[in-house]
Design a protein around this motif. Structure first.
Motif, short mmCIF file in Angstrom:
data_model
loop_
_atom_site.label_atom_id
_atom_site.label_comp_id
_atom_site.label_asym_id
_atom_site.label_seq_id
_atom_site.Cartn_x
_atom_site.Cartn_y
_atom_site.Cartn_z
N LEU A 62 6.24 10.22 22.84
CA LEU A 62 6.78 9.21 21.92
C LEU A 62 8.01 9.75 21.22
O LEU A 62 8.19 10.96 21.09
N ARG A 63 8.88 8.85 20.74
CA ARG A 63 10.01 9.25 19.90
C ARG A 63 9.46 9.67 18.54
O ARG A 63 8.93 8.85 17.80
N GLU A 64 9.63 10.95 18.24
CA GLU A 64 9.03 11.50 17.02
C GLU A 64 9.72 11.01 15.75
O GLU A 64 9.15 11.05 14.67
N GLU A 65 10.97 10.55 15.89
CA GLU A 65 11.75 10.20 14.69
C GLU A 65 11.42 8.80 14.16
O GLU A 65 11.96 8.38 13.15
N ILE A 66 10.52 8.09 14.86
CA ILE A 66 10.22 6.70 14.47
C ILE A 66 8.84 6.61 13.84
O ILE A 66 7.86 7.12 14.40
N PRO A 67 8.72 5.96 12.67
CA PRO A 67 7.40 5.84 12.03
C PRO A 67 6.47 4.96 12.86
O PRO A 67 6.92 4.07 13.58
N THR A 68 5.17 5.21 12.77
CA THR A 68 4.20 4.35 13.45
C THR A 68 4.04 3.07 12.64
O THR A 68 4.44 2.99 11.47
N LEU A 69 3.41 2.08 13.26
CA LEU A 69 3.16 0.82 12.55
C LEU A 69 2.25 1.08 11.34
O LEU A 69 2.45 0.49 10.27
N SER A 70 1.29 1.99 11.49
CA SER A 70 0.39 2.32 10.37
C SER A 70 1.17 2.98 9.23
O SER A 70 0.93 2.68 8.05
N GLU A 71 2.09 3.86 9.56
CA GLU A 71 2.89 4.54 8.52
C GLU A 71 3.76 3.54 7.76
O GLU A 71 3.86 3.59 6.53
N MET A 72 4.36 2.61 8.50
CA MET A 72 5.19 1.59 7.84
C MET A 72 4.33 0.72 6.93
O MET A 72 4.70 0.41 5.79
N THR A 73 3.15 0.35 7.45
CA THR A 73 2.25 -0.52 6.70
C THR A 73 1.80 0.14 5.40
O THR A 73 1.76 -0.50 4.34
N ASN A 74 1.49 1.42 5.47
CA ASN A 74 1.06 2.12 4.25
C ASN A 74 2.18 2.18 3.21
O ASN A 74 1.93 2.03 2.01
N ALA A 75 3.41 2.39 3.68
CA ALA A 75 4.56 2.37 2.75
C ALA A 75 4.68 0.97 2.13
O ALA A 75 4.93 0.83 0.93
N ALA A 76 4.48 -0.07 2.95
CA ALA A 76 4.58 -1.45 2.46
C ALA A 76 3.53 -1.70 1.36
O ALA A 76 3.84 -2.30 0.33
N PHE A 77 2.31 -1.24 1.60
CA PHE A 77 1.25 -1.43 0.59
C PHE A 77 1.66 -0.82 -0.75
O PHE A 77 1.40 -1.38 -1.81
N ASN A 78 2.30 0.35 -0.70
CA ASN A 78 2.67 1.04 -1.94
C ASN A 78 3.72 0.27 -2.74
O ASN A 78 3.79 0.39 -3.95
N VAL A 79 4.54 -0.53 -2.04
CA VAL A 79 5.52 -1.37 -2.76
C VAL A 79 4.87 -2.67 -3.24
O VAL A 79 5.15 -3.16 -4.33
N LEU A 80 3.99 -3.22 -2.40
CA LEU A 80 3.49 -4.59 -2.64
C LEU A 80 2.30 -4.67 -3.60
O LEU A 80 2.13 -5.66 -4.30
N ASP A 81 1.43 -3.66 -3.59
CA ASP A 81 0.19 -3.74 -4.35
C ASP A 81 0.48 -3.90 -5.85
O ASP A 81 1.21 -3.09 -6.44
#
Ligand SMILES: [Zn+2]
Length: 449
Positions: free
Chosen positions: A285-304
């Motif tokens: 895999l391309r190591e420089e790209i976040p996984t969908l789970s990693e993006m989602t967790n970042a999103a939760f931290n902004v949205l919650d």
């Protein structure tokens, strides 16, 4: 006393029909773009050697969903299982499907948040924003692709990516927007390189985290970003690009608005270099790209927040890998989705609860007409063949296009049982199903006072 009796009666009726009147604080909609019944089954067999092990396969609400657009006008169960050409010819695209899921109204293929006469439809996300909730979209494909835009903005031109990106940045009330769009290292001409991020002049203003934008290069500001917290001031986007930046977003340092455009032009992993027909994950895999789970967790931290949020999470390349008929990459993308569902469930159980959050897991349409046999003339689609855990199951793509097949639908949490009564139609093979418009209709009903 009279009022009390009425209240008791309403309560009893509510219990009898199994309907919740409690409004979810948080609504999370997860879409695996292009994933039909056999996509999920093939991935189940590859991951576990059996079906039923995915976290969503133990959700209390499980049935199927029809997805057709006004280009088809119907899903006919008899034709679906007796005429394979019917299934191949009457499909929705992601724009019309997202519009149905988001607004409760069918539209033409290619339309985003508009009815067939180009009249604006209200997105559930727009409605729920007016109730004080924060909004977010996360995807593994272009941030302004058909699904995220079909849930948030209005356009009759789904291929107008520069315009769609500009509209999401300037017109939407999103607090979070994540996906592909730009690789800084690309050497192609500028109009191609910046095509998915509103073109170069616009992107430079985004990168500077501008509040006010000059859209025609005359030195005069034409438009401002929206005021998402109601203090009368436009709220600029904080921009992040690198995987580590996504991982660094915590509740303590979360910005008001977060735009995460990872370092790739159009996709996360599905079209990376290497043998496209290799087994899943054989090509690194391309190591420089976040996984969908990693993006989602970042999103939760902004949205919650205390008022709650609405979040649409898309695995966008199950569809693309299926268009290309790449089996290994199709399975990889569905595994990426499955892992994201697991991390969302973990977040709900650790940071919220099923009493205040509603989670929906589904697809917008099927792509590729996956079957366990290779010849359409042999009759209707059959299940993919299990070859054991870690082995590619035997299956075939009968088309490189979308189909009008039913897709699976799963839900858990507050309000989930309200979908059950919507699934009133019968398919001879898949059983109970509702329509894509019922998703939005049910959500709107949950908030009706
Ligand atoms: Zn597609």
């Amino acid at each position: 006393m009279k009022h009390f009796k009425l209240l008791v009666l309403i309560l009893i009726l509510g219990i009898l029909v199994g309907c919740s009147t409690k409004k979810p604080k948080n609504i999370i909609i997860m879409i695996s773009d292009g994933a039909g019944y056999n996509h999920i089954l093939a991935t189940d067999y590859y991951q576990y050697g059996e079906s039923g092990k995915q976290v969503y396969q133990s959700f209390p609400v499980q049935h199927f969903m029809s997805t057709y657009s006004t280009n088809a006008e119907e899903y006919d169960p008899q034709l679906a299982w007796n005429d394979t050409l019917y299934i191949d010819s009457k499909w929705t695209d992601s724009a019309a499907s997202a519009t149905a899921l988001s607004t409760g109204y069918k539209t033409k293929n290619g339309y985003l948040g508009l009815d067939p006469d180009k009249k604006k439809l209200q997105h559930f996300s727009e409605f729920i924003k007016s109730k004080g909730k924060k909004l977010g979209t996360v995807t593994t494909v272009v941030a302004c692709h058909g699904t995220p835009t079909g849930f948030t903005i209005h356009s009759a031109f789904r291929k107008d990516y520069p315009g769609l990106f500009q509209s999401m940045i300037l017109d939407s009330d999103l607090s979070v927007m994540m996906g592909a769009g730009l690789n800084d290292e690309d050497t192609m001409p500028d109009h191609k390189k910046y095509f998915y991020v509103g073109q170069k002049d616009f992107w430079q203003q985004v990168e500077q985290e501008a509040r006010d934008f000059d859209l025609d290069n005359d030195g005069v500001k034409d438009k401002s970003v929206s005021d998402i917290d109601g203090d009368g001031l436009p709220d600029a986007w904080k921009v992040i690009r690198e995987r580590q930046d996504f991982l660094n977003i915590s509740k303590d340092n979360a910005p008001k608005r977060l735009l995460g455009i990872f370092q790739n032009r159009a996709n996360a992993q599905y079209d990376r270099a290497g043998d496209k027909n290799a087994e899943p994950f054989e090509v690194p895999l391309r190591e420089e790209i976040p996984t969908l789970s990693e993006m989602t967790n970042a999103a939760f931290n902004v949205l919650d927040n205390d008022q709650g949020f609405w979040l649409m999470i898309e695995a966008g390349a199950v569809d693309k890998a299926s268009h290309a008929k790449w089996k290994g990459r199709t399975i990889e993308e569905q595994i990426e989705f499955n892992q994201a569902v697991e991390s969302v469930v973990r977040w709900i159980e650790e940071n919220s609860s099923w009493d205040e959050t509603l989670l929906i897991v589904t697809a917008d349409h099927e792509t590729g007409h996956i079957s366990g046999h290779s010849n359409m003339l042999k009759g209707p689609v059959v299940d993919v063949k299990n070859m054991g855990k870690g082995n590619m199951p035997e299956f075939y793509f009968l088309t490189s296009e979308h189909t009008n097949s039913l897709v699976p639908f799963y839900a858990k949490g507050v309000g989930a049982s309200n979908f059950t009564s919507k699934a009133s139609k019968d398919d001879p093979i898949h059983g109970k199903y509702m329509d894509s418009t019922d998703l939005a209709k049910t959500l709107f009903e949950l908030y009706r006072d």
